[in-house]
Write an enzyme that holds these catalytic residues in place. Structure first.
Site, short mmCIF file in Angstrom:
data_model
loop_
_atom_site.label_atom_id
_atom_site.label_comp_id
_atom_site.label_asym_id
_atom_site.label_seq_id
_atom_site.Cartn_x
_atom_site.Cartn_y
_atom_site.Cartn_z
NE ARG A 1 6.99 8.66 4.53
CZ ARG A 1 6.57 8.68 3.27
NH1 ARG A 1 5.86 7.68 2.78
NH2 ARG A 1 6.86 9.69 2.48
CD GLU B 1 -6.78 -1.46 5.86
OE1 GLU B 1 -6.26 -0.69 5.02
OE2 GLU B 1 -7.93 -1.92 5.76
CG PHE C 1 -6.32 2.75 6.79
CD1 PHE C 1 -7.50 3.48 6.70
CD2 PHE C 1 -5.34 2.94 5.82
CE1 PHE C 1 -7.71 4.39 5.67
CE2 PHE C 1 -5.54 3.85 4.78
CZ PHE C 1 -6.72 4.57 4.69
CG HIS D 1 1.44 8.01 5.89
ND1 HIS D 1 2.33 6.96 5.95
CD2 HIS D 1 1.62 8.61 4.68
CE1 HIS D 1 3.04 6.92 4.84
NE2 HIS D 1 2.63 7.91 4.06
CG ASP E 1 -2.67 11.64 1.67
OD1 ASP E 1 -2.45 12.09 0.53
OD2 ASP E 1 -2.10 10.63 2.12
NE ARG F 1 2.93 12.02 2.42
CZ ARG F 1 1.95 12.42 1.60
NH1 ARG F 1 0.82 12.88 2.11
NH2 ARG F 1 2.12 12.37 0.29
#
Length: 313
Positions: A10, A58, A83, A109, A117, A167
């Protein structure tokens, strides 16, 4: 032995977008209120007039990107993979894929290395979802060098592209003078004769580690890096399968619909071969550190080594 350099892809994405924008004034970046996490916030500081925060919307963001593409711009849409491919699938399919618009989607991610998460954010289905959209190019870089190359290649390619970014920091495995990236082409990172380990993303580093351990046992493993999941390098997949007669795939993704499935699609048609798929075995992830999760689900070097040993029995 010197410590292996590790960089999160990322971060590579955020940095390469800036370099790309310096030479291409058509590049614009959209984000869904996650610019700090996706690293497009770095782009915003350099090019504030070419960064659009669409908020936590999104689906709408995909429509905005589609509109920008029709004006000749090259939009890079950025949000978490969950998403981008899950929540906004319909808009990606109908507003971007169906009209074959020049939109680039950066899904960050992805996979279980999202870590703490938890399962709701650990997208292990994104490659499968994007593979099903006609005309969509799907890439999953192994490291910093390849991630930057993917961003450049995506900008040059005319049509929809999905790139998967992680990530967690991962080892740089392509730091060599002869490295050359070509969309749709894989690379042999290690020659072997007994088994082919075909990997993508963080699985590439794990495959190389496993190959070292296998060599100590007298097993010669060929390691193939497949960055472009679609269109996949059919010629290379068939060539390595014919060479070794046994294939193992490694991915930080569900074994359903990702790299393993893409490889099996090719081999079932052109070179029937026994294949073992290493990845998430039809289950969701869980909360925990990235390192602990990768180890638990057998996606690190030790895990891949053990799985290949078992397979070769």
């Amino acid at each position: 032995m010197s410590e292996v350099k590790k960089i999160a892809t990322r971060d590579s994405y955020g940095k390469e977008l800036i370099e790309l924008a310096k030479v291409n004034d058509k590049v614009v970046v959209l984000d869904a209120d996650l610019a700090a996490a996706t690293r497009t916030g770095w782009f915003k500081k350099e090019f504030p007039d070419r960064h659009i925060d669409c908020g936590i919307a999104e689906c709408n963001m995909m429509g905005v990107a589609a509109g920008l593409a029709t004006t000749g711009m090259i939009p890079f849409v950025s949000t978490f993979a969950m998403f981008a491919t899950g929540r906004a699938f319909e808009q990606v399919r109908n507003s971007i894929g169906y009209p074959h618009l020049n939109v680039k989607i950066g899904g960050t991610h992805a996979g279980i290395t999202v870590g703490e998460d938890g399962a709701s954010h650990q997208c292990n289905e994104d490659l499968a979802l994007m593979r099903t959209i006609p005309g969509m190019v799907v890439m999953c870089p192994a490291d910093d060098i390849e991630a930057r190359a993917c961003v450049r290649a995506a900008a040059e390619y005319v049509g929809p592209v999905y790139i998967r970014f992680g990530r967690a920091a991962c080892p740089v495995v392509n730091d060599r003078p002869d490295y050359k990236f070509e969309l749709g082409k894989g690379t042999v990172l290690r020659e072997g004769t007994d088994v082919s380990i075909i990997a993508t993303g963080i699985g590439v580093g794990a495959a190389l580690e496993a190959a070292e351990k296998l060599a100590a046992d007298g097993i010669s493993a060929e390691v193939v890096n497949i960055c472009t999941i679609k269109p996949i390098d059919r010629e290379l997949v068939v060539a390595t399968a014919k060479k070794t007669g046994k294939v193992v795939t490694v991915e930080e993704h569900s074994v359903i619909g990702g790299l393993g499935s893409a490889v099996c699609d090719v081999l079932s048609e052109e070179c029937p071969t026994v294949v073992k798929k290493i990845g998430m075995q039809d289950r969701f992830g869980e909360s925990g550190s990235a390192a602990a999760l990768v180890k638990k689900y057998g996606l690190d070097g030790d895990g891949v080594y053990a799985s290949v040993k078992e397979f070769l029995k």
